[in-house]
Design a protein around this motif. Sequence first.
Motif, short mmCIF file in Angstrom:
data_model
loop_
_atom_site.label_atom_id
_atom_site.label_comp_id
_atom_site.label_asym_id
_atom_site.label_seq_id
_atom_site.Cartn_x
_atom_site.Cartn_y
_atom_site.Cartn_z
N MET A 55 0.82 -1.21 0.00
CA MET A 55 0.00 0.00 0.00
C MET A 55 0.85 1.26 0.00
N THR A 56 2.05 1.18 0.58
CA THR A 56 2.93 2.36 0.60
C THR A 56 3.46 2.70 -0.78
N ASP A 57 3.41 1.73 -1.70
CA ASP A 57 3.90 1.96 -3.06
C ASP A 57 2.80 2.42 -4.01
N VAL A 58 1.55 2.35 -3.57
CA VAL A 58 0.43 2.71 -4.43
C VAL A 58 0.50 4.17 -4.89
N PRO A 59 0.78 5.16 -3.98
CA PRO A 59 0.89 6.56 -4.44
C PRO A 59 1.94 6.74 -5.53
N LYS A 60 3.07 6.05 -5.42
CA LYS A 60 4.12 6.15 -6.44
C LYS A 60 3.62 5.59 -7.78
N ALA A 61 2.89 4.48 -7.71
CA ALA A 61 2.34 3.88 -8.93
C ALA A 61 1.33 4.81 -9.57
N ILE A 62 0.54 5.50 -8.74
CA ILE A 62 -0.47 6.43 -9.27
C ILE A 62 0.20 7.63 -9.93
N ILE A 63 1.29 8.11 -9.34
CA ILE A 63 2.01 9.25 -9.93
C ILE A 63 2.55 8.89 -11.31
N THR A 64 3.18 7.70 -11.42
CA THR A 64 3.67 7.29 -12.74
C THR A 64 2.51 7.03 -13.68
N GLY A 65 1.37 6.59 -13.12
CA GLY A 65 0.18 6.42 -13.94
C GLY A 65 -0.30 7.73 -14.53
N CYS A 66 -0.19 8.80 -13.74
CA CYS A 66 -0.56 10.15 -14.23
C CYS A 66 0.40 10.60 -15.33
N LEU A 67 1.69 10.26 -15.17
CA LEU A 67 2.66 10.59 -16.20
C LEU A 67 2.36 9.84 -17.50
N GLN A 68 2.01 8.56 -17.35
CA GLN A 68 1.65 7.78 -18.54
C GLN A 68 0.37 8.33 -19.17
N SER A 69 -0.57 8.76 -18.35
CA SER A 69 -1.83 9.33 -18.86
C SER A 69 -1.53 10.54 -19.75
N THR A 70 -0.65 11.40 -19.29
CA THR A 70 -0.29 12.59 -20.06
C THR A 70 0.30 12.20 -21.41
N ASN A 71 1.20 11.23 -21.37
CA ASN A 71 1.85 10.77 -22.60
C ASN A 71 0.83 10.20 -23.58
N VAL A 72 -0.04 9.31 -23.09
CA VAL A 72 -1.01 8.63 -23.95
C VAL A 72 -2.03 9.60 -24.51
N ILE A 73 -2.52 10.52 -23.69
CA ILE A 73 -3.53 11.48 -24.13
C ILE A 73 -2.96 12.38 -25.22
N LEU A 74 -1.74 12.86 -25.03
CA LEU A 74 -1.10 13.69 -26.06
C LEU A 74 -0.89 12.90 -27.34
N TRP A 75 -0.52 11.61 -27.20
CA TRP A 75 -0.27 10.76 -28.37
C TRP A 75 -1.52 10.55 -29.20
N ILE A 76 -2.63 10.22 -28.55
CA ILE A 76 -3.85 9.95 -29.30
C ILE A 76 -4.41 11.24 -29.91
#
Length: 289
Positions: free
Chosen positions: A63-84
């Motif tokens: 559970m302590t790693d979940v916030p870090k995973a969410i942050i990288t998920g937000c970074l991936q979201s930005t990348n994917v949204i710009l790409w599409i």
Amino acid sequence: MIDVKRNGEWILVLVTILAAVGWVSSKETILEMPPLAFMGLRFLSSAFILFTVCLSTQQRINMTDVPKAIITGCLQSTNVILWILAISIGGQLGEGSFIMSLSVLMAPIVGWIFFKEKPLVIFWLSLPIAVVGLAFLSLSNGWHLSVNQLWFLISALAQAIFFVFNSRLVQKIAILPLICIQMFCTGTASLIISVFTESWPSSISFITLIWLIVSIFIATILRFALQFVGQKYVPVSNAAIIMILEPVFTTLAGVIVYLEPMPWTKWIGCFLILISLLSYRGYNFIHKK
């Protein structure tokens, strides 16, 4: 039986072909579906399917790693949204894929800025070649980046930032749950933005539904599964060189499927970017032996 260990390189080659399929399936699907709605459905569906796999294989994340995973998920979201969005604007798949491949050369700059990791000497030799290649891609526009090329370039930068931070995180977190969280974040962000900015169609054709399924199961789930299998048995330096084939196959797909015109300036631009990537990756391969 297929010897996975001995055929890891060929598995990664297949991954680059599946990535090219992903470019085509995405472009076909957004002909009838709003781009962000499509990405939302694609990544959320993939996330839920992978979640069932995580449960069945009992792969967990602290559970302590979940916030870090969410942050990288937000970074991936930005990348994917710009790409599409870049794909939805138009332009050719070939040049877009080669511009996106520049994230490989942007990553050392990101690492330098955030983590004080100085780039190798070969980076400073490869970067000017890539810049000249990018200039040739935009030569037909009077040495100016078109709107879609600019979006691809910004998306490549976002992808480089995601890669740098994610490469540090995967050393500490189980890969499958991490991917699941990142896909969930990407799908959720895409759908939320879509609800406020896009108009959804009342129905889609059967062929578009097929392309959507291809995007979910072949271009997303199968691609990432095979990529992790291949990377497990292939040295990182070898895998990096093989993955450079993605823009090559995507360019071929664009020419074959859409009969995209590729004037000599664009061919030169793609060739120079490929040379810069091979030089950078090849240097790493030789010096890690």
